[in-house]
Design a protein around this motif. Sequence first.
Motif, PDB file in Angstrom:
ATOM      1  N   SER A 252      -1.607 -16.283  25.487  1.00 58.62           N
ATOM      2  CA  SER A 252      -3.005 -16.070  25.091  1.00 58.62           C
ATOM      3  C   SER A 252      -3.145 -15.455  23.703  1.00 58.62           C
ATOM      4  O   SER A 252      -4.163 -15.674  23.035  1.00 58.62           O
ATOM      5  CB  SER A 252      -3.714 -15.181  26.116  1.00 58.62           C
ATOM      6  OG  SER A 252      -3.746 -15.791  27.383  1.00 58.62           O
ATOM      7  N   VAL A 253      -2.141 -14.688  23.258  1.00 60.80           N
ATOM      8  CA  VAL A 253      -2.268 -14.015  21.958  1.00 60.80           C
ATOM      9  C   VAL A 253      -2.280 -15.001  20.799  1.00 60.80           C
ATOM     10  O   VAL A 253      -2.545 -14.609  19.651  1.00 60.80           O
ATOM     11  CB  VAL A 253      -1.146 -12.981  21.747  1.00 60.80           C
ATOM     12  CG1 VAL A 253      -1.290 -11.826  22.718  1.00 60.80           C
ATOM     13  CG2 VAL A 253       0.238 -13.624  21.856  1.00 60.80           C
ATOM     14  N   ILE A 254      -2.020 -16.277  21.093  1.00 55.84           N
ATOM     15  CA  ILE A 254      -2.126 -17.277  20.032  1.00 55.84           C
ATOM     16  C   ILE A 254      -3.565 -17.362  19.526  1.00 55.84           C
ATOM     17  O   ILE A 254      -3.837 -17.924  18.458  1.00 55.84           O
ATOM     18  CB  ILE A 254      -1.642 -18.657  20.529  1.00 55.84           C
ATOM     19  CG1 ILE A 254      -1.321 -19.568  19.334  1.00 55.84           C
ATOM     20  CG2 ILE A 254      -2.673 -19.304  21.437  1.00 55.84           C
ATOM     21  CD1 ILE A 254      -0.726 -20.891  19.730  1.00 55.84           C
ATOM     22  N   ALA A 255      -4.477 -16.782  20.291  1.00 57.91           N
ATOM     23  CA  ALA A 255      -5.877 -16.737  19.853  1.00 57.91           C
ATOM     24  C   ALA A 255      -6.022 -15.997  18.526  1.00 57.91           C
ATOM     25  O   ALA A 255      -6.985 -16.240  17.788  1.00 57.91           O
ATOM     26  CB  ALA A 255      -6.740 -16.069  20.923  1.00 57.91           C
ATOM     27  N   LEU A 256      -5.073 -15.113  18.211  1.00 57.67           N
ATOM     28  CA  LEU A 256      -5.178 -14.331  16.974  1.00 57.67           C
ATOM     29  C   LEU A 256      -5.095 -15.221  15.728  1.00 57.67           C
ATOM     30  O   LEU A 256      -5.996 -15.170  14.882  1.00 57.67           O
ATOM     31  CB  LEU A 256      -4.101 -13.239  16.949  1.00 57.67           C
ATOM     32  CG  LEU A 256      -4.345 -12.051  16.022  1.00 57.67           C
ATOM     33  CD1 LEU A 256      -5.676 -11.376  16.332  1.00 57.67           C
ATOM     34  CD2 LEU A 256      -3.202 -11.039  16.149  1.00 57.67           C
ATOM     35  N   PRO A 257      -4.064 -16.052  15.556  1.00 59.62           N
ATOM     36  CA  PRO A 257      -4.079 -16.962  14.401  1.00 59.62           C
ATOM     37  C   PRO A 257      -5.196 -17.998  14.476  1.00 59.62           C
ATOM     38  O   PRO A 257      -5.704 -18.445  13.438  1.00 59.62           O
ATOM     39  CB  PRO A 257      -2.692 -17.613  14.424  1.00 59.62           C
ATOM     40  CG  PRO A 257      -2.157 -17.375  15.790  1.00 59.62           C
ATOM     41  CD  PRO A 257      -2.774 -16.108  16.264  1.00 59.62           C
ATOM     42  N   VAL A 258      -5.594 -18.382  15.695  1.00 59.56           N
ATOM     43  CA  VAL A 258      -6.707 -19.338  15.829  1.00 59.56           C
ATOM     44  C   VAL A 258      -7.999 -18.721  15.293  1.00 59.56           C
ATOM     45  O   VAL A 258      -8.749 -19.359  14.539  1.00 59.56           O
ATOM     46  CB  VAL A 258      -6.880 -19.763  17.298  1.00 59.56           C
ATOM     47  CG1 VAL A 258      -8.161 -20.589  17.466  1.00 59.56           C
ATOM     48  CG2 VAL A 258      -5.679 -20.569  17.766  1.00 59.56           C
ATOM     49  N   LEU A 259      -8.261 -17.467  15.661  1.00 57.69           N
ATOM     50  CA  LEU A 259      -9.454 -16.774  15.148  1.00 57.69           C
ATOM     51  C   LEU A 259      -9.344 -16.534  13.652  1.00 57.69           C
ATOM     52  O   LEU A 259     -10.354 -16.589  12.925  1.00 57.69           O
ATOM     53  CB  LEU A 259      -9.636 -15.451  15.891  1.00 57.69           C
ATOM     54  CG  LEU A 259     -10.024 -15.559  17.370  1.00 57.69           C
ATOM     55  CD1 LEU A 259     -10.048 -14.180  18.020  1.00 57.69           C
ATOM     56  CD2 LEU A 259     -11.383 -16.240  17.521  1.00 57.69           C
ATOM     57  N   ALA A 260      -8.133 -16.274  13.182  1.00 56.81           N
ATOM     58  CA  ALA A 260      -7.940 -16.089  11.742  1.00 56.81           C
ATOM     59  C   ALA A 260      -8.335 -17.345  10.986  1.00 56.81           C
ATOM     60  O   ALA A 260      -8.940 -17.271   9.902  1.00 56.81           O
ATOM     61  CB  ALA A 260      -6.484 -15.735  11.457  1.00 56.81           C
ATOM     62  N   HIS A 261      -8.041 -18.498  11.562  1.00 58.08           N
ATOM     63  CA  HIS A 261      -8.421 -19.752  10.906  1.00 58.08           C
ATOM     64  C   HIS A 261      -9.934 -19.908  10.824  1.00 58.08           C
ATOM     65  O   HIS A 261     -10.471 -20.404   9.827  1.00 58.08           O
ATOM     66  CB  HIS A 261      -7.823 -20.941  11.662  1.00 58.08           C
ATOM     67  CG  HIS A 261      -8.250 -22.266  11.125  1.00 58.08           C
ATOM     68  ND1 HIS A 261      -8.950 -23.182  11.869  1.00 58.08           N
ATOM     69  CD2 HIS A 261      -8.100 -22.830   9.888  1.00 58.08           C
ATOM     70  CE1 HIS A 261      -9.203 -24.251  11.136  1.00 58.08           C
ATOM     71  NE2 HIS A 261      -8.699 -24.064   9.938  1.00 58.08           N
ATOM     72  N   GLU A 262     -10.625 -19.461  11.873  1.00 59.23           N
ATOM     73  CA  GLU A 262     -12.082 -19.542  11.853  1.00 59.23           C
ATOM     74  C   GLU A 262     -12.668 -18.713  10.712  1.00 59.23           C
ATOM     75  O   GLU A 262     -13.690 -19.064  10.130  1.00 59.23           O
ATOM     76  CB  GLU A 262     -12.651 -19.062  13.191  1.00 59.23           C
ATOM     77  CG  GLU A 262     -12.355 -19.994  14.354  1.00 59.23           C
ATOM     78  CD  GLU A 262     -12.971 -21.355  14.145  1.00 59.23           C
ATOM     79  OE1 GLU A 262     -14.180 -21.439  13.854  1.00 59.23           O
ATOM     80  OE2 GLU A 262     -12.231 -22.352  14.263  1.00 59.23           O
ATOM     81  N   VAL A 263     -12.009 -17.604  10.397  1.00 57.79           N
ATOM     82  CA  VAL A 263     -12.494 -16.724   9.341  1.00 57.79           C
ATOM     83  C   VAL A 263     -12.061 -17.213   7.966  1.00 57.79           C
ATOM     84  O   VAL A 263     -12.844 -17.161   6.997  1.00 57.79           O
ATOM     85  CB  VAL A 263     -11.976 -15.288   9.566  1.00 57.79           C
ATOM     86  CG1 VAL A 263     -12.387 -14.376   8.407  1.00 57.79           C
ATOM     87  CG2 VAL A 263     -12.495 -14.739  10.885  1.00 57.79           C
ATOM     88  N   LEU A 264     -10.856 -17.726   7.857  1.00 53.54           N
ATOM     89  CA  LEU A 264     -10.265 -18.014   6.553  1.00 53.54           C
ATOM     90  C   LEU A 264     -10.515 -19.432   6.048  1.00 53.54           C
ATOM     91  O   LEU A 264     -10.413 -19.672   4.841  1.00 53.54           O
ATOM     92  CB  LEU A 264      -8.744 -17.782   6.620  1.00 53.54           C
ATOM     93  CG  LEU A 264      -8.300 -16.348   6.920  1.00 53.54           C
ATOM     94  CD1 LEU A 264      -6.800 -16.305   7.159  1.00 53.54           C
ATOM     95  CD2 LEU A 264      -8.678 -15.422   5.773  1.00 53.54           C
ATOM     96  N   ARG A 265     -10.809 -20.359   6.936  1.00 47.51           N
ATOM     97  CA  ARG A 265     -10.937 -21.745   6.489  1.00 47.51           C
ATOM     98  C   ARG A 265     -12.114 -21.912   5.525  1.00 47.51           C
ATOM     99  O   ARG A 265     -13.147 -21.237   5.671  1.00 47.51           O
ATOM    100  CB  ARG A 265     -11.101 -22.691   7.668  1.00 47.51           C
ATOM    101  CG  ARG A 265     -12.375 -22.510   8.478  1.00 47.51           C
ATOM    102  CD  ARG A 265     -12.368 -23.420   9.690  1.00 47.51           C
ATOM    103  NE  ARG A 265     -13.511 -23.170  10.562  1.00 47.51           N
ATOM    104  CZ  ARG A 265     -14.694 -23.764  10.443  1.00 47.51           C
ATOM    105  NH1 ARG A 265     -14.892 -24.637   9.465  1.00 47.51           N
ATOM    106  NH2 ARG A 265     -15.674 -23.476  11.268  1.00 47.51           N
ATOM    107  N   PRO A 266     -11.981 -22.808   4.542  1.00 51.97           N
ATOM    108  CA  PRO A 266     -13.073 -23.044   3.595  1.00 51.97           C
ATOM    109  C   PRO A 266     -14.329 -23.523   4.306  1.00 51.97           C
ATOM    110  O   PRO A 266     -14.260 -24.248   5.300  1.00 51.97           O
ATOM    111  CB  PRO A 266     -12.510 -24.128   2.669  1.00 51.97           C
ATOM    112  CG  PRO A 266     -11.033 -24.027   2.812  1.00 51.97           C
ATOM    113  CD  PRO A 266     -10.785 -23.606   4.232  1.00 51.97           C
TER     114      PRO A 266
END
Length: 302
Positions: A252-266
């Motif tokens: 489940s902690v893979i949600a951390l990079p997934v959420l990071a993508h939501e914030v960082l993506r152009p």
Amino acid sequence: MFGTWFLVACGVGFMSALFLYEADVAWLEQGFAFGLMGTMGLWGWWKSRTFQLHHLYLRNNPGVGLVRLAFWIAMAWCVFTLFVFGSEKIFGFWYIFYLTLGWGAIMVFGLGGAELFKLRLRVDVYERRNFAAAMFIASFMLATGMIWGGSMWGESEAESLEYGAFFEILPSYDDGWWIIPLFFIMGWIILFLTMKLWFFREKTISGEVIRSDRKIADARAASLYCLGCAIPITDAVAGDYYGLGDSIIGFSVIALPVLAHEVLRPASAEVERDAQEPWLYVAFGFAAMILSPILSTILGFR
């Protein structure tokens, strides 16, 4: 091409199963897996061969070397985890057995899996010198190898799995060998779905876009995101088994990079990517790996 090789691999698997069983080396399903994945490893080798290509395809084509490097790093990682942190039950022939399965997994799920994102090694990397495509293919192969290597880390005790009773139909159930491919498949499916989600959320970027536009920035972001997600997945399938709850937390902690993508993506295709974005995915992957045992301990799963 793949279908033909797969049918041949199944035939080799059946012959391998009978031979190893009669030789009292392995159970039927173990022999079948050995023959099947060994032949599919040969499929990957044949698919990635370069000796029949004209030398002009290889000259000034760093993508070829990058994919080769990813494969050898993945195999080196598998050798390291097997010999240093693998189960004490593994010895002799079983070293060859698990490395052969790993070789096949990297080729089928890594090289072949990258094609599911519309990126082809021979056409895009070898013939069209597309370094952006090579980056993603290499990262997906390496991520696949990381997960297989992680799956071999630790003891394989059949009775430790709450849901292990489903596999009691296997004559080799007590050997626990099936735990390694089981955890690998679970981890790889999560990696694949996570990458599918990455491309879906990007909206304007896909494998076809990376192939046609050859944008290194987009390919680097996708590649390092893939590796960033592979880090917590590798940790989730590796080491001692503490129970189903701990495993769920680990995945489940893979949600951390997934959420990071939501914030960082152009915000749009017109916005340039930040140069730090790809490396932050790797950082969040390591953060997720560190968070997993802490969170599992707090929740009482360890």
